[in-house]
Motif scaffolding. Structure first.
Motif, PDB file in Angstrom:
ATOM      1  N   ASN A  21       5.436  -4.384 -13.426  1.00  0.00           N
ATOM      2  CA  ASN A  21       4.644  -3.650 -12.443  1.00  0.00           C
ATOM      3  C   ASN A  21       5.391  -2.424 -11.931  1.00  0.00           C
ATOM      4  O   ASN A  21       4.826  -1.335 -11.794  1.00  0.00           O
ATOM      5  CB  ASN A  21       4.271  -4.564 -11.269  1.00  0.00           C
ATOM      6  N   GLU A  22       6.672  -2.606 -11.644  1.00  0.00           N
ATOM      7  CA  GLU A  22       7.452  -1.473 -11.154  1.00  0.00           C
ATOM      8  C   GLU A  22       7.633  -0.411 -12.238  1.00  0.00           C
ATOM      9  O   GLU A  22       7.531   0.786 -11.974  1.00  0.00           O
ATOM     10  CB  GLU A  22       8.820  -1.930 -10.664  1.00  0.00           C
ATOM     11  N   SER A 145      -3.685  -5.840   3.634  1.00  0.00           N
ATOM     12  CA  SER A 145      -4.587  -6.871   4.164  1.00  0.00           C
ATOM     13  C   SER A 145      -5.726  -6.242   4.965  1.00  0.00           C
ATOM     14  O   SER A 145      -6.890  -6.651   4.832  1.00  0.00           O
ATOM     15  CB  SER A 145      -3.804  -7.846   5.048  1.00  0.00           C
ATOM     16  N   SER A 146      -5.410  -5.225   5.775  1.00  0.00           N
ATOM     17  CA  SER A 146      -6.448  -4.576   6.570  1.00  0.00           C
ATOM     18  C   SER A 146      -7.417  -3.798   5.685  1.00  0.00           C
ATOM     19  O   SER A 146      -8.624  -3.753   5.959  1.00  0.00           O
ATOM     20  CB  SER A 146      -5.829  -3.646   7.619  1.00  0.00           C
ATOM     21  N   MET A 168     -11.337  -1.423  -7.061  1.00  0.00           N
ATOM     22  CA  MET A 168     -10.189  -1.216  -6.185  1.00  0.00           C
ATOM     23  C   MET A 168      -9.935  -2.454  -5.329  1.00  0.00           C
ATOM     24  O   MET A 168      -8.779  -2.846  -5.112  1.00  0.00           O
ATOM     25  CB  MET A 168     -10.381   0.008  -5.295  1.00  0.00           C
ATOM     26  N   LEU A 169     -10.998  -3.081  -4.863  1.00  0.00           N
ATOM     27  CA  LEU A 169     -10.851  -4.285  -4.048  1.00  0.00           C
ATOM     28  C   LEU A 169     -10.139  -5.375  -4.827  1.00  0.00           C
ATOM     29  O   LEU A 169      -9.232  -6.041  -4.303  1.00  0.00           O
ATOM     30  CB  LEU A 169     -12.219  -4.766  -3.574  1.00  0.00           C
ATOM     31  N   GLU A 170     -10.534  -5.575  -6.072  1.00  0.00           N
ATOM     32  CA  GLU A 170      -9.884  -6.594  -6.896  1.00  0.00           C
ATOM     33  C   GLU A 170      -8.419  -6.247  -7.135  1.00  0.00           C
ATOM     34  O   GLU A 170      -7.544  -7.124  -7.117  1.00  0.00           O
ATOM     35  CB  GLU A 170     -10.620  -6.749  -8.230  1.00  0.00           C
ATOM     36  N   LYS A 173      -6.431  -7.045  -4.060  1.00  0.00           N
ATOM     37  CA  LYS A 173      -6.173  -8.487  -3.933  1.00  0.00           C
ATOM     38  C   LYS A 173      -4.960  -8.892  -4.761  1.00  0.00           C
ATOM     39  O   LYS A 173      -4.120  -9.692  -4.325  1.00  0.00           O
ATOM     40  CB  LYS A 173      -7.406  -9.283  -4.369  1.00  0.00           C
ATOM     41  N   ASP A 174      -4.856  -8.321  -5.967  1.00  0.00           N
ATOM     42  CA  ASP A 174      -3.685  -8.603  -6.811  1.00  0.00           C
ATOM     43  C   ASP A 174      -2.416  -8.069  -6.159  1.00  0.00           C
ATOM     44  O   ASP A 174      -1.365  -8.726  -6.175  1.00  0.00           O
ATOM     45  CB  ASP A 174      -3.861  -7.972  -8.193  1.00  0.00           C
TER      46      ASP A 174
END
Length: 303
Positions: A21-22, A145-146, A168-170, A173-174
C-alpha cells in the motif's frame, strides 16, 4: 520483503518493497502526480543533464529511480537510517552503483547515535519523533471515520450515492480498517547513527565520481519525518552556497513550516509551498486530509 510491483516503469526490472500500500502511494505521488516537479523547475528532461542530487530519507528508492528516469547521468546521494529499509533501498538501486551512493544513516544537526522507531507496515513513517507520528495517526483515523459517516448520511438523504462516491466510500472503509490495524503497531526501536549533512558531503567528495558535489548540488530533497529543521541546521555555510534547489516534506506543527521557509528565504531562495490533499488522479485514491497539515516546500535559488 516483497518483489512484485506492476505499476513501476518497465525499464526497472525487479523492484522490492516492504509494504504494498505504501509503495503504491509513493509511486502515485512521485511518478503519476509528480509532486516534485516544481523542485526540478528549470532542469531539462534529457540525458545531457549531469545533476548532483541529495535524497535525505530515501526510503526504498522511488525518488532516486524517478531522477534516473528523467536524468540518466545524474549522480545521487541517498541517505536512509533504518536497516530494514536500507537493504531494500540498496537492492532497488544496485544497477546504478556507479553514480548512486547509499549511506545507512540519519541526518540531524548533531553526530552520534539516535533512537528511531521503525514501523514495518508503514516503513516510510519510521521516525526519531514517534509521538508526532502517533498524533498524526489519531487525526487520520478521526477524519476518515467522520468522512465515512458523512457519506453514509448523504446516501440515506439522497437515496443513493453516485458511482464515484460509492467507490470512494468503499475505499475509505478499507483505509479505515488499515488505519485501525496500524494504530496497534507502536514500532520497533532501532538505534542508528546520525550525521550532519555537511559531514556526509565532505566524505563523499573524496570519491572521484562524486567530486562534483563539492562544487554544486542541484537538488536537496528532504523527507525526514519530523527532523527537517535538524537537517537544514546541519548544513554549513559553504554547502548552502552550492545548493540550487531544496524540496522539503513537512508536517506543520509548532510553526515548523514557517521556520523552514524563513531559513530558506534567509539563504537566498525563492520559496513556494503546496499543501497535500486528497486526489483520485489516475483512478487511485490518495487520501490526505487537510487536517494532517502536510506540506511540500519548494525552494529555488535566484541570487
Amino acid at each position: 520483503e516483497k518483489t512484485q510491483f506492476q505499476l513501476l516503469p518497465i525499464q526497472f526490472n525487479e523492484f522490492h518493497f516492504l509494504d504494498l500500500n505504501e509503495a503504491q502511494y509513493l509511486y502515485q505521488e512521485i511518478f503519476v502526480r509528480r509532486v516534485y516537479d516544481v523542485a526540478v523547475l528549470g532542469f531539462k528532461n534529457c540525458a545531457d543533464e549531469n545533476l548532483n542530487i541529495v535524497d535525505v530519507g530515501a526510503n526504498i528508492g522511488l525518488f532516486a529511480l524517478f531522477c534516473k528516469k528523467r536524468w540518466p547521468r545524474s549522480r545521487i546521494l541517498c541517505v536512509e537510517p533504518i536497516p530494514e529499509i536500507f537493504r531494500v533501498l540498496q537492492h532497488n538501486l544496485q544497477s546504478f552503483e556507479k553514480d548512486i551512493l547509499c549511506v545507512k544513516a540519519g541526518v540531524s544537526d548533531s553526530e552520534g547515535l539516535r533512537d528511531f522507531h521503525y514501523f514495518p507496515d508503514m516503513p516510510g513513517e519510521s521516525t526519531m519523533h514517534p509521538d508526532e507520528r502517533f498524533r498524526q495517526q489519531a487525526i487520520f483515523r478521526s477524519k476518515v471515520s467522520s468522512d465515512i459517516t458523512r457519506m453514509k448520511a448523504e446516501g440515506k438523504t439522497t437515496g443513493q450515492l453516485s458511482t464515484t462516491k460509492a467507490e470512494m466510500l468503499e475505499a475509505l472503509k478499507d483505509i479505515e480498517q488499515q488505519a485501525h490495524s496500524q494504530s496497534k503497531n507502536k514500532g520497533l526501536e532501532r538505534r542508528c547513527p546520525t550525521h550532519r549533512l555537511s559531514t556526509l558531503l565532505k566524505r563523499i567528495g573524496t570519491q572521484s565520481q562524486f567530486q562534483p558535489f563539492t562544487k554544486r548540488i542541484d537538488l536537496l530533497k528532504i523527507d525526514a519525518e519530523g527532523e527537517e529543521l535538524g537537517v537544514l541546521k546541519s548544513i554549513d555555510n559553504d554547502d548552502w552556497k552550492r545548493l540550487q534547489r531544496v524540496c522539503v516534506e513537512v508536517v506543520n506543527v509548532d510553526n515548523r513550516l514557517g521556520e523552514i521557509c524563513n531559513i530558506l528565504v534567509k539563504r537566498g531562495f525563492r520559496v513556494f509551498t503546496s499543501q497535500a490533499e486528497t486526489s483520485t488522479e489516475g483512478g487511485y485514491l490518495s487520501y490526505v486530509p487537510k487536517e494532517l497539515q502536510m506540506f511540500i516546500v519548494y525552494a529555488l535559488r535566484y541570487d
